[in-house]
Design a protein around this motif. Structure first.
Motif, PDB file in Angstrom:
ATOM      1  N   ASP A 198       0.866  -1.178   0.000  1.00 20.68           N
ATOM      2  CA  ASP A 198       0.000   0.000   0.000  1.00 20.68           C
ATOM      3  C   ASP A 198       0.908   1.235   0.000  1.00 20.68           C
ATOM      4  OD1 ASP A 198      -1.884   1.943   0.281  1.00 20.68           O
ATOM      5  OD2 ASP A 198      -2.794   1.129   2.105  1.00 20.68           O
ATOM      6  N   VAL A 199       1.347   1.595  -1.188  1.00 13.30           N
ATOM      7  CA  VAL A 199       2.355   2.652  -1.319  1.00 13.30           C
ATOM      8  C   VAL A 199       1.884   3.973  -0.738  1.00 13.30           C
ATOM      9  CG1 VAL A 199       3.671   4.033  -2.975  1.00 13.30           C
ATOM     10  CG2 VAL A 199       3.389   1.571  -3.349  1.00 13.30           C
ATOM     11  N   TRP A 200       0.612   4.316  -0.959  1.00 19.13           N
ATOM     12  CA  TRP A 200       0.140   5.657  -0.603  1.00 19.13           C
ATOM     13  C   TRP A 200      -0.400   5.757   0.823  1.00 19.13           C
ATOM     14  CZ3 TRP A 200       2.447   8.095  -4.099  1.00 19.13           C
ATOM     15  CH2 TRP A 200       2.438   7.681  -5.431  1.00 19.13           C
ATOM     16  N   SER A 201      -0.957   4.680   1.350  1.00 13.03           N
ATOM     17  CA  SER A 201      -1.601   4.764   2.660  1.00 13.03           C
ATOM     18  C   SER A 201      -0.948   3.904   3.733  1.00 13.03           C
ATOM     19  CB  SER A 201      -3.080   4.348   2.542  1.00 13.03           C
ATOM     20  OG  SER A 201      -3.753   5.141   1.590  1.00 13.03           O
ATOM     21  N   GLY A 202      -0.011   3.036   3.342  1.00 11.46           N
ATOM     22  CA  GLY A 202       0.618   2.155   4.304  1.00 11.46           C
ATOM     23  C   GLY A 202       1.509   2.899   5.286  1.00 11.46           C
ATOM     24  N   GLN A 203       1.797   2.238   6.417  1.00 16.61           N
ATOM     25  CA  GLN A 203       2.677   2.831   7.419  1.00 16.61           C
ATOM     26  C   GLN A 203       4.012   3.185   6.772  1.00 16.61           C
ATOM     27  OE1 GLN A 203       3.758   0.199  10.603  1.00 16.61           O
ATOM     28  NE2 GLN A 203       4.416   1.855  11.956  1.00 16.61           N
ATOM     29  N   PHE A 204       4.452   4.417   7.013  1.00 15.78           N
ATOM     30  CA  PHE A 204       5.621   4.921   6.299  1.00 15.78           C
ATOM     31  C   PHE A 204       6.845   4.036   6.482  1.00 15.78           C
ATOM     32  CE2 PHE A 204       9.593   7.432   6.608  1.00 15.78           C
ATOM     33  CZ  PHE A 204       9.746   7.686   5.256  1.00 15.78           C
ATOM     34  N   SER A 205       7.153   3.635   7.711  1.00  7.50           N
ATOM     35  CA  SER A 205       8.372   2.862   7.956  1.00  7.50           C
ATOM     36  C   SER A 205       8.362   1.547   7.185  1.00  7.50           C
ATOM     37  CB  SER A 205       8.550   2.598   9.453  1.00  7.50           C
ATOM     38  OG  SER A 205       7.456   1.869   9.969  1.00  7.50           O
ATOM     39  N   TYR A 206       7.182   0.906   7.090  1.00  9.46           N
ATOM     40  CA  TYR A 206       7.082  -0.367   6.365  1.00  9.46           C
ATOM     41  C   TYR A 206       7.231  -0.138   4.862  1.00  9.46           C
ATOM     42  CZ  TYR A 206       5.261  -4.763   4.594  1.00  9.46           C
ATOM     43  OH  TYR A 206       5.118  -5.963   3.919  1.00  9.46           O
ATOM     44  N   VAL A 207       6.527   0.865   4.355  1.00 11.17           N
ATOM     45  CA  VAL A 207       6.619   1.181   2.924  1.00 11.17           C
ATOM     46  C   VAL A 207       8.052   1.544   2.552  1.00 11.17           C
ATOM     47  CG1 VAL A 207       5.892   2.799   1.124  1.00 11.17           C
ATOM     48  CG2 VAL A 207       4.211   1.893   2.747  1.00 11.17           C
ATOM     49  N   ASP A 255       6.147  12.278   5.088  1.00  6.77           N
ATOM     50  CA  ASP A 255       6.360  11.911   6.488  1.00  6.77           C
ATOM     51  C   ASP A 255       7.063  13.036   7.250  1.00  6.77           C
ATOM     52  OD1 ASP A 255       6.397   9.688   8.589  1.00  6.77           O
ATOM     53  OD2 ASP A 255       8.520  10.252   8.515  1.00  6.77           O
ATOM     54  N   HIS A 256       8.019  13.682   6.608  1.00 10.23           N
ATOM     55  CA  HIS A 256       8.715  14.792   7.255  1.00 10.23           C
ATOM     56  C   HIS A 256       7.748  15.931   7.577  1.00 10.23           C
ATOM     57  CE1 HIS A 256      12.968  13.579   5.652  1.00 10.23           C
ATOM     58  NE2 HIS A 256      12.537  12.817   6.645  1.00 10.23           N
ATOM     59  N   LEU A 257       6.863  16.217   6.646  1.00  8.62           N
ATOM     60  CA  LEU A 257       5.901  17.296   6.862  1.00  8.62           C
ATOM     61  C   LEU A 257       4.953  16.959   8.014  1.00  8.62           C
ATOM     62  CD1 LEU A 257       5.029  18.265   3.181  1.00  8.62           C
ATOM     63  CD2 LEU A 257       6.382  19.593   4.825  1.00  8.62           C
ATOM     64  N   LEU A 258       4.566  15.697   8.104  1.00  9.19           N
ATOM     65  CA  LEU A 258       3.685  15.295   9.200  1.00  9.19           C
ATOM     66  C   LEU A 258       4.344  15.494  10.560  1.00  9.19           C
ATOM     67  CD1 LEU A 258       2.098  11.999   7.796  1.00  9.19           C
ATOM     68  CD2 LEU A 258       0.991  14.227   8.062  1.00  9.19           C
ATOM     69  N   HIS A 259       5.655  15.335  10.614  1.00  7.16           N
ATOM     70  CA  HIS A 259       6.374  15.503  11.868  1.00  7.16           C
ATOM     71  C   HIS A 259       6.695  16.966  12.165  1.00  7.16           C
ATOM     72  CE1 HIS A 259       7.037  11.128  11.525  1.00  7.16           C
ATOM     73  NE2 HIS A 259       7.247  11.171  12.829  1.00  7.16           N
ATOM     74  N   PRO A 301      -0.997  20.162  13.587  1.00 11.96           N
ATOM     75  CA  PRO A 301      -2.214  19.590  12.988  1.00 11.96           C
ATOM     76  C   PRO A 301      -2.994  20.590  12.144  1.00 11.96           C
ATOM     77  CG  PRO A 301      -1.966  18.803  15.221  1.00 11.96           C
ATOM     78  CD  PRO A 301      -0.895  19.842  15.028  1.00 11.96           C
ATOM     79  N   SER A 302      -3.078  21.837  12.611  1.00 13.81           N
ATOM     80  CA  SER A 302      -3.818  22.843  11.837  1.00 13.81           C
ATOM     81  C   SER A 302      -3.140  23.125  10.502  1.00 13.81           C
ATOM     82  CB  SER A 302      -3.944  24.135  12.647  1.00 13.81           C
ATOM     83  OG  SER A 302      -2.657  24.647  12.972  1.00 13.81           O
ATOM     84  N   GLU A 303      -1.820  23.139  10.520  1.00  8.73           N
ATOM     85  CA  GLU A 303      -1.074  23.385   9.278  1.00  8.73           C
ATOM     86  C   GLU A 303      -1.206  22.186   8.332  1.00  8.73           C
ATOM     87  OE1 GLU A 303       2.680  26.151  10.553  1.00  8.73           O
ATOM     88  OE2 GLU A 303       2.641  24.106  11.378  1.00  8.73           O
ATOM     89  N   GLN A 304      -1.202  20.996   8.901  1.00 17.25           N
ATOM     90  CA  GLN A 304      -1.384  19.798   8.092  1.00 17.25           C
ATOM     91  C   GLN A 304      -2.754  19.811   7.409  1.00 17.25           C
ATOM     92  OE1 GLN A 304      -0.663  16.180  10.309  1.00 17.25           O
ATOM     93  NE2 GLN A 304       1.057  17.079  11.419  1.00 17.25           N
ATOM     94  N   GLN A 305      -3.753  20.224   8.170  1.00 19.25           N
ATOM     95  CA  GLN A 305      -5.101  20.269   7.617  1.00 19.25           C
ATOM     96  C   GLN A 305      -5.209  21.326   6.534  1.00 19.25           C
ATOM     97  OE1 GLN A 305      -8.128  20.849  10.560  1.00 19.25           O
ATOM     98  NE2 GLN A 305      -9.823  20.547   9.122  1.00 19.25           N
ATOM     99  N   GLU A 306      -4.554  22.446   6.762  1.00 21.02           N
ATOM    100  CA  GLU A 306      -4.593  23.539   5.782  1.00 21.02           C
ATOM    101  C   GLU A 306      -3.965  23.105   4.457  1.00 21.02           C
ATOM    102  OE1 GLU A 306      -2.996  28.158   5.272  1.00 21.02           O
ATOM    103  OE2 GLU A 306      -2.807  27.104   7.195  1.00 21.02           O
ATOM    104  N   LEU A 307      -2.902  22.324   4.550  1.00 18.34           N
ATOM    105  CA  LEU A 307      -2.219  21.850   3.337  1.00 18.34           C
ATOM    106  C   LEU A 307      -2.864  20.596   2.751  1.00 18.34           C
ATOM    107  CD1 LEU A 307       1.535  22.318   4.351  1.00 18.34           C
ATOM    108  CD2 LEU A 307       0.211  23.693   2.735  1.00 18.34           C
ATOM    109  N   GLY A 308      -3.791  20.010   3.491  1.00 18.08           N
ATOM    110  CA  GLY A 308      -4.465  18.800   3.005  1.00 18.08           C
ATOM    111  C   GLY A 308      -3.571  17.578   2.982  1.00 18.08           C
ATOM    112  N   LEU A 309      -2.655  17.487   3.960  1.00 12.93           N
ATOM    113  CA  LEU A 309      -1.720  16.367   3.968  1.00 12.93           C
ATOM    114  C   LEU A 309      -2.422  15.022   4.146  1.00 12.93           C
ATOM    115  CD1 LEU A 309       1.362  17.655   6.019  1.00 12.93           C
ATOM    116  CD2 LEU A 309       1.052  17.528   3.541  1.00 12.93           C
ATOM    117  N   GLY A 310      -3.556  15.029   4.829  1.00 13.70           N
ATOM    118  CA  GLY A 310      -4.255  13.773   5.071  1.00 13.70           C
ATOM    119  C   GLY A 310      -4.857  13.164   3.828  1.00 13.70           C
ATOM    120  N   THR A 311      -5.073  13.970   2.812  1.00 14.11           N
ATOM    121  CA  THR A 311      -5.715  13.470   1.584  1.00 14.11           C
ATOM    122  C   THR A 311      -4.880  13.741   0.337  1.00 14.11           C
ATOM    123  OG1 THR A 311      -6.911  15.582   1.346  1.00 14.11           O
ATOM    124  CG2 THR A 311      -8.022  13.803   2.563  1.00 14.11           C
TER     125      THR A 311
END
Length: 242
Positions: A137-146, A208-212, A216-226
């Motif tokens: 699962d390239v796009w949604s899988g756990q980063f470390s495993y991918v 992954d770097h951006l998520l760290h 959370p508000s900035e992540q949502q603004e950039l749409g990182l979750g989708t």
């Protein structure tokens, strides 16, 4: 695959007229029938039985014996793990070096045939990596495993690419009894698959770097979750030269 094996068998049967002759150029006329490593091994097995002259049969038998260390592994390539594949690459490099430098039979292994075989091997290792990562699962899988899985795939494509180039650029170029006369071998198809894997790894790493780094508000603004949602229906490892 079974389709490749079947097609290769049909093409080899179609080309049996060439096997009956002892002339060196006919070695290269058989290349159209070599789709997998097993096809190349079977070609020499066929010639060892059907060669028109004793010298041709003995030469083919000798090549067949030299290939023995890798025949079974390539027949069961998909059952290997990534570490097993890396070990197979090393054995393949040593085997091809022996085949190229053998001096027991004339003529030596033709350069055009070896170049084609290197490309066939490149395709096999590339497809091996694609199949191993097919369920990833390239796009949604756990980063470390991918990340680890893609890096394992890259280790195979990079190692084989380096080995194949080294054989034609270093090992054989300077081998006076049978020098490699063409350019160093580089598989563009395998190189492009390698580029695709690096691109996927780079995208997931940046994400992954951006998520760290971001709140959370900035992540949502950039749409990182989708951000990868438009790509969920794609299979980025289903790469081919077309």
């Amino acid at each position: 695959t079974e389709l490749e094996a079947g097609l290769g068998a049909v093409l080899r049967r179609h080309g049996k007229m060439g096997i009956a002759s002892d002339k060196t150029p006919l070695d290269n006329n058989e290349l159209f029938a070599i789709l997998t490593p097993s096809d190349e091994f079977q070609f020499w097995a066929d010639v060892s039985v059907s060669g028109a002259k004793l010298a041709a049969r003995e030469r083919a038998q000798y090549f067949q014996e030299l290939f023995q260390p890798i025949i079974k592994q390539f027949a069961n390539l998909d059952s290997l793990s990534f570490p097993d594949a890396l070990e197979l690459i090393e054995i393949t490099q040593d085997t091809l070096d022996e085949v190229w430098k053998q001096s027991s039979h004339d003529p030596p292994y033709p350069e055009d045939r070896m170049k084609h075989f290197l490309e066939v091997l490149s395709g096999s290792f590339g497809r091996f990596v694609q199949r191993k990562l097919h369920e990833l699962d390239v796009w949604s899988g756990q980063f470390s495993y991918v990340r680890n899985q893609i890096q394992d795939g890259l280790s195979v494509t990079e190692k084989w690419g380096a080995c194949a180039e080294a054989l034609s650029k270093q090992y054989w170029k300077q081998y006076a009894p049978h020098p490699w006369k063409g350019n160093p071998f580089v598989s563009s198809t395998l190189g492009q698959l390698n580029d695709r894997l690096e691109e996927l790894l780079r995208l997931r790493t940046v994400h992954d770097h951006l998520l760290h780094l971001l709140a959370p508000s900035e992540q949502q603004e950039l749409g990182l979750g989708t951000v990868f949602s438009p790509l969920l229906g794609l299979h980025p490892l289903h790469y081919n030269p077309y």
